[in-house]
Design a protein around this motif. Structure first.
Motif, PDB file in Angstrom:
ATOM      1  N   THR A  46      28.722  44.911  34.382  1.00 26.68           N
ATOM      2  CA  THR A  46      27.296  45.184  34.558  1.00 26.68           C
ATOM      3  C   THR A  46      26.773  44.548  35.839  1.00 26.68           C
ATOM      4  OG1 THR A  46      26.949  45.305  32.169  1.00 26.68           O
ATOM      5  CG2 THR A  46      25.009  44.894  33.534  1.00 26.68           C
ATOM      6  N   VAL A  47      27.155  43.291  36.060  1.00 27.62           N
ATOM      7  CA  VAL A  47      26.726  42.584  37.269  1.00 27.62           C
ATOM      8  C   VAL A  47      27.326  43.236  38.503  1.00 27.62           C
ATOM      9  CG1 VAL A  47      26.830  40.395  38.519  1.00 27.62           C
ATOM     10  CG2 VAL A  47      26.375  40.395  36.053  1.00 27.62           C
ATOM     11  N   GLU A  48      28.612  43.580  38.439  1.00 26.68           N
ATOM     12  CA  GLU A  48      29.304  44.174  39.584  1.00 26.68           C
ATOM     13  C   GLU A  48      28.644  45.469  40.033  1.00 26.68           C
ATOM     14  OE1 GLU A  48      33.646  45.974  39.778  1.00 26.68           O
ATOM     15  OE2 GLU A  48      33.711  43.779  39.848  1.00 26.68           O
ATOM     16  N   ALA A  49      28.126  46.238  39.086  1.00 22.38           N
ATOM     17  CA  ALA A  49      27.494  47.515  39.407  1.00 22.38           C
ATOM     18  C   ALA A  49      26.235  47.360  40.240  1.00 22.38           C
ATOM     19  CB  ALA A  49      27.171  48.267  38.113  1.00 22.38           C
ATOM     20  N   GLN A  50      25.692  46.139  40.319  1.00 22.08           N
ATOM     21  CA  GLN A  50      24.474  45.886  41.082  1.00 22.08           C
ATOM     22  C   GLN A  50      24.758  45.653  42.565  1.00 22.08           C
ATOM     23  OE1 GLN A  50      22.450  42.600  39.131  1.00 22.08           O
ATOM     24  NE2 GLN A  50      22.879  43.434  37.101  1.00 22.08           N
ATOM     25  N   PHE A  51      26.032  45.528  42.946  1.00 19.50           N
ATOM     26  CA  PHE A  51      26.407  45.201  44.324  1.00 19.50           C
ATOM     27  C   PHE A  51      26.897  46.445  45.055  1.00 19.50           C
ATOM     28  CE2 PHE A  51      26.379  41.186  42.242  1.00 19.50           C
ATOM     29  CZ  PHE A  51      26.230  40.219  43.214  1.00 19.50           C
ATOM     30  N   SER A  52      26.508  46.578  46.317  1.00 19.35           N
ATOM     31  CA  SER A  52      27.003  47.691  47.122  1.00 19.35           C
ATOM     32  C   SER A  52      28.439  47.447  47.561  1.00 19.35           C
ATOM     33  CB  SER A  52      26.113  47.904  48.350  1.00 19.35           C
ATOM     34  OG  SER A  52      26.069  46.721  49.145  1.00 19.35           O
ATOM     35  N   GLU A  53      28.800  46.172  47.787  1.00 19.89           N
ATOM     36  CA  GLU A  53      30.165  45.778  48.123  1.00 19.89           C
ATOM     37  C   GLU A  53      30.540  44.586  47.259  1.00 19.89           C
ATOM     38  OE1 GLU A  53      31.389  46.838  52.641  1.00 19.89           O
ATOM     39  OE2 GLU A  53      30.155  45.050  52.386  1.00 19.89           O
ATOM     40  N   VAL A  54      31.710  44.626  46.661  1.00 15.76           N
ATOM     41  CA  VAL A  54      32.161  43.556  45.776  1.00 15.76           C
ATOM     42  C   VAL A  54      33.393  42.885  46.384  1.00 15.76           C
ATOM     43  CG1 VAL A  54      33.052  42.988  43.485  1.00 15.76           C
ATOM     44  CG2 VAL A  54      31.283  44.743  43.743  1.00 15.76           C
ATOM     45  N   PRO A  55      33.342  41.580  46.651  1.00 11.21           N
ATOM     46  CA  PRO A  55      34.533  40.877  47.136  1.00 11.21           C
ATOM     47  C   PRO A  55      35.680  41.040  46.140  1.00 11.21           C
ATOM     48  CG  PRO A  55      32.577  39.498  47.369  1.00 11.21           C
ATOM     49  CD  PRO A  55      32.177  40.685  46.550  1.00 11.21           C
ATOM     50  N   LEU A  56      36.850  41.381  46.621  1.00 11.07           N
ATOM     51  CA  LEU A  56      37.972  41.683  45.732  1.00 11.07           C
ATOM     52  C   LEU A  56      38.300  40.507  44.818  1.00 11.07           C
ATOM     53  CD1 LEU A  56      40.268  43.568  44.855  1.00 11.07           C
ATOM     54  CD2 LEU A  56      41.644  42.606  46.719  1.00 11.07           C
ATOM     55  N   MET A  57      38.268  39.274  45.364  1.00 11.31           N
ATOM     56  CA  MET A  57      38.725  38.121  44.599  1.00 11.31           C
ATOM     57  C   MET A  57      37.774  37.711  43.479  1.00 11.31           C
ATOM     58  SD  MET A  57      41.647  37.606  45.831  1.00 11.31           S
ATOM     59  CE  MET A  57      42.562  38.103  47.288  1.00 11.31           C
ATOM     60  N   CYS A  58      36.578  38.285  43.439  1.00  7.56           N
ATOM     61  CA  CYS A  58      35.690  38.030  42.299  1.00  7.56           C
ATOM     62  C   CYS A  58      35.311  39.336  41.614  1.00  7.56           C
ATOM     63  CB  CYS A  58      34.456  37.231  42.696  1.00  7.56           C
ATOM     64  SG  CYS A  58      33.309  38.081  43.791  1.00  7.56           S
ATOM     65  N   SER A  59      36.125  40.364  41.832  1.00  5.08           N
ATOM     66  CA  SER A  59      35.871  41.659  41.195  1.00  5.08           C
ATOM     67  C   SER A  59      36.335  41.614  39.740  1.00  5.08           C
ATOM     68  CB  SER A  59      36.612  42.769  41.940  1.00  5.08           C
ATOM     69  OG  SER A  59      38.018  42.598  41.823  1.00  5.08           O
ATOM     70  N   HIS A  60      35.839  42.562  38.957  1.00  2.00           N
ATOM     71  CA  HIS A  60      36.244  42.656  37.552  1.00  2.00           C
ATOM     72  C   HIS A  60      37.738  42.927  37.434  1.00  2.00           C
ATOM     73  CE1 HIS A  60      37.089  44.873  33.807  1.00  2.00           C
ATOM     74  NE2 HIS A  60      36.227  44.033  33.277  1.00  2.00           N
ATOM     75  N   VAL A  61      38.267  43.827  38.251  1.00  2.00           N
ATOM     76  CA  VAL A  61      39.670  44.199  38.108  1.00  2.00           C
ATOM     77  C   VAL A  61      40.578  43.019  38.437  1.00  2.00           C
ATOM     78  CG1 VAL A  61      39.844  45.147  40.467  1.00  2.00           C
ATOM     79  CG2 VAL A  61      41.442  45.903  38.694  1.00  2.00           C
ATOM     80  N   TRP A  62      40.275  42.278  39.500  1.00  2.00           N
ATOM     81  CA  TRP A  62      41.097  41.117  39.872  1.00  2.00           C
ATOM     82  C   TRP A  62      40.986  40.029  38.800  1.00  2.00           C
ATOM     83  CZ3 TRP A  62      44.448  39.900  43.884  1.00  2.00           C
ATOM     84  CH2 TRP A  62      44.812  38.547  43.993  1.00  2.00           C
ATOM     85  N   THR A  63      39.755  39.719  38.391  1.00  2.00           N
ATOM     86  CA  THR A  63      39.533  38.623  37.449  1.00  2.00           C
ATOM     87  C   THR A  63      40.128  38.927  36.081  1.00  2.00           C
ATOM     88  OG1 THR A  63      37.465  38.099  38.604  1.00  2.00           O
ATOM     89  CG2 THR A  63      37.762  37.148  36.406  1.00  2.00           C
ATOM     90  N   ASN A 127      37.989  33.713  48.359  1.00  2.00           N
ATOM     91  CA  ASN A 127      37.332  33.536  47.073  1.00  2.00           C
ATOM     92  C   ASN A 127      35.840  33.770  47.272  1.00  2.00           C
ATOM     93  OD1 ASN A 127      37.008  32.852  44.383  1.00  2.00           O
ATOM     94  ND2 ASN A 127      37.829  30.783  44.595  1.00  2.00           N
ATOM     95  N   ALA A 128      35.130  34.133  46.214  1.00  2.00           N
ATOM     96  CA  ALA A 128      33.709  34.447  46.385  1.00  2.00           C
ATOM     97  C   ALA A 128      32.983  34.363  45.047  1.00  2.00           C
ATOM     98  CB  ALA A 128      33.540  35.844  46.984  1.00  2.00           C
ATOM     99  N   LEU A 129      31.662  34.323  45.119  1.00  4.00           N
ATOM    100  CA  LEU A 129      30.799  34.349  43.942  1.00  4.00           C
ATOM    101  C   LEU A 129      30.219  35.745  43.767  1.00  4.00           C
ATOM    102  CD1 LEU A 129      28.603  31.097  44.186  1.00  4.00           C
ATOM    103  CD2 LEU A 129      30.418  31.572  42.526  1.00  4.00           C
ATOM    104  N   LEU A 130      30.238  36.248  42.546  1.00  7.66           N
ATOM    105  CA  LEU A 130      29.570  37.515  42.262  1.00  7.66           C
ATOM    106  C   LEU A 130      28.115  37.208  41.900  1.00  7.66           C
ATOM    107  CD1 LEU A 130      30.244  40.530  42.220  1.00  7.66           C
ATOM    108  CD2 LEU A 130      30.544  40.340  39.747  1.00  7.66           C
ATOM    109  N   VAL A 131      27.410  36.741  42.927  1.00 10.83           N
ATOM    110  CA  VAL A 131      26.007  36.343  42.814  1.00 10.83           C
ATOM    111  C   VAL A 131      25.317  36.826  44.088  1.00 10.83           C
ATOM    112  CG1 VAL A 131      24.390  34.404  42.623  1.00 10.83           C
ATOM    113  CG2 VAL A 131      26.599  34.297  41.447  1.00 10.83           C
TER     114      VAL A 131
END
Length: 393
Positions: A46-63, A127-131
């Protein structure tokens, strides 16, 4: 509205005073243990869908894949940020396993997919924050206050974050636990904008060596995997070459860890179809010159792992494999080819620019750190005395 139906700790933090009235809303941070994995990973989507670009290392699929392969080894929890009861940020917090500071065992917490024993580590970089960027400082302030309630940890580790991002959080990091390392990259976007050939981006001696190597090798064939099956085939060759090289030098090699190997086999299944991983192989006839595994993060190629044939005279299979992979990435429209942290001679000659990645620690005032720092200072003093005595002789 309750975010998740479980007991949790919460803490509110106000946005910076300089923020506009519209963004000056309270964040609520809640921590959930691994028993809430399914619900938290749904929140992650849900949170990831709010971002236009998602850093791979904090993406849902990676995590989620990391949790699948390391979650039984490394204890973990989730910290979720909400604003007006709507999730707006999330991060993974792990408890380090077999972590040391010098000879001393330490209890550590880590942000993101980190904290594994060294022999199994996924070695997360970028590494990154999904914030959201404008909320990250407030999120980090609240996170530190939340984690302070846990009295068991000795240090919190921030592993492989982009230096400018981490420095903006104003964390109370310790000097002795701070490492800022160059991450060298070839700027593909610049070469494309200047309408130049890729080889023109290298220094004179590197260009000369590349042309000589290409001529000596002859009819080389570079192959970028277009399917999972092709990627798996190239990955198998990469593992064989990688392991042969490191075992010859008396080292186990990354793929000695079955957990690490299985993690990447699973990522191939998920990331190759989505265009977030590439496998590339260079062959001369039936002979394999080298293989490269790359991750794609926001149109930036991260050169994650590789394997190459043995050097033969002045022929450099590793250099050729990287060069042809850079050429392929240029043709595919990527912005940069990043060699990740480290400043080896190979990375220097194959790159045009550099950024910085940081590994930092926030340490509690433990006696073990005081003792360790004292011993290190004594060792440094003895080394200086020995050097001075040697100079006098």
């Amino acid at each position: 509205m309750t975010l998740l139906d479980c007991s949790h700790q919460t803490i509110d933090t106000l946005s910076n005073a300089s923020a506009t009235q519209e963004t000056a809303q309270a964040l609520s941070l809640a921590q959930y243990d691994s028993s809430q994995r399914t619900a938290c990973l749904e929140v992650w989507k849900t949170v990831e869908a709010q971002f236009s670009e998602v850093p791979l290392m904090c993406s849902h699929v990676w995590t989620s894949t990391w949790i699948e392969y390391f979650g039984d080894l490394v204890p973990y929890s989730f910290v979720v940020a909400t604003k007006d009861n709507v999730p707006c940020g999330i991060c993974l917090v792990t408890e380090g396993v077999a972590q040391f500071d010098g000879p001393m065992a330490v209890n550590t917490l880590h942000l993101g997919t980190a904290g594994e024993p060294a022999s199994d580590s996924a070695c997360v970089e970028y590494n990154a924050l999904l914030v959201p960027t404008e909320l990250q400082s407030d999120f980090m302030q609240g996170l530190m206050e939340l984690l302070e309630k846990n009295k068991s940890w000795d240090a919190i580790h921030f592993d492989g974050f982009a230096s400018d991002e981490l420095e903006a959080w104003n964390l109370p990091v310790s000097d002795e636990g701070f490492r800022k390392i160059e991450s060298r990259y070839f700027d593909l976007k610049l070469i494309r904008e200047e309408e130049r050939e890729v080889i023109s981006g290298f220094g004179y001696s590197t260009r000369k060596n590349l042309r000589k190597n290409m001529k000596s090798y002859g009819d080389l064939n570079g192959k970028w995997a277009e399917s999972v099956a092709e990627a798996e085939d190239i990955f198998a060759d990469l593992v064989e070459l990688h392991q042969a090289r490191w075992q010859k030098e008396g080292e186990p090699g990354s793929y000695a860890s079955q957990r690490f190997t299985d993690f990447h086999k699973a990522l191939i299944q998920k990331l190759v179809p989505s265009g977030q991983m590439g496998l590339f192989r260079v062959k001369l006839g039936n002979d394999i010159i080298g293989c490269v595994q790359v991750l794609i993060d926001r149109n930036r190629v991260l050169c994650y792992q590789g394997g190459s044939a043995e050097y033969q005279g002045k022929l450099s299979p590793g250099v050729i494999a990287d060069y042809l992979c850079i050429e392929e990435c240029f043709r595919r429209g990527f912005d940069a080819y990043d060699f990740l942290a480290g400043n080896s001679h190979h990375k220097q000659k194959m790159s045009t620019h550099h950024s910085y990645l940081t590994w930092a620690q926030v340490k509690r005032p433990r006696w073990k750190f005081t003792a360790l720092n004292t011993l290190r200072k004594i060792k440094q003093t003895m080394q200086l005395i020995q050097k001075s005595n040697a100079d006098e002789e």
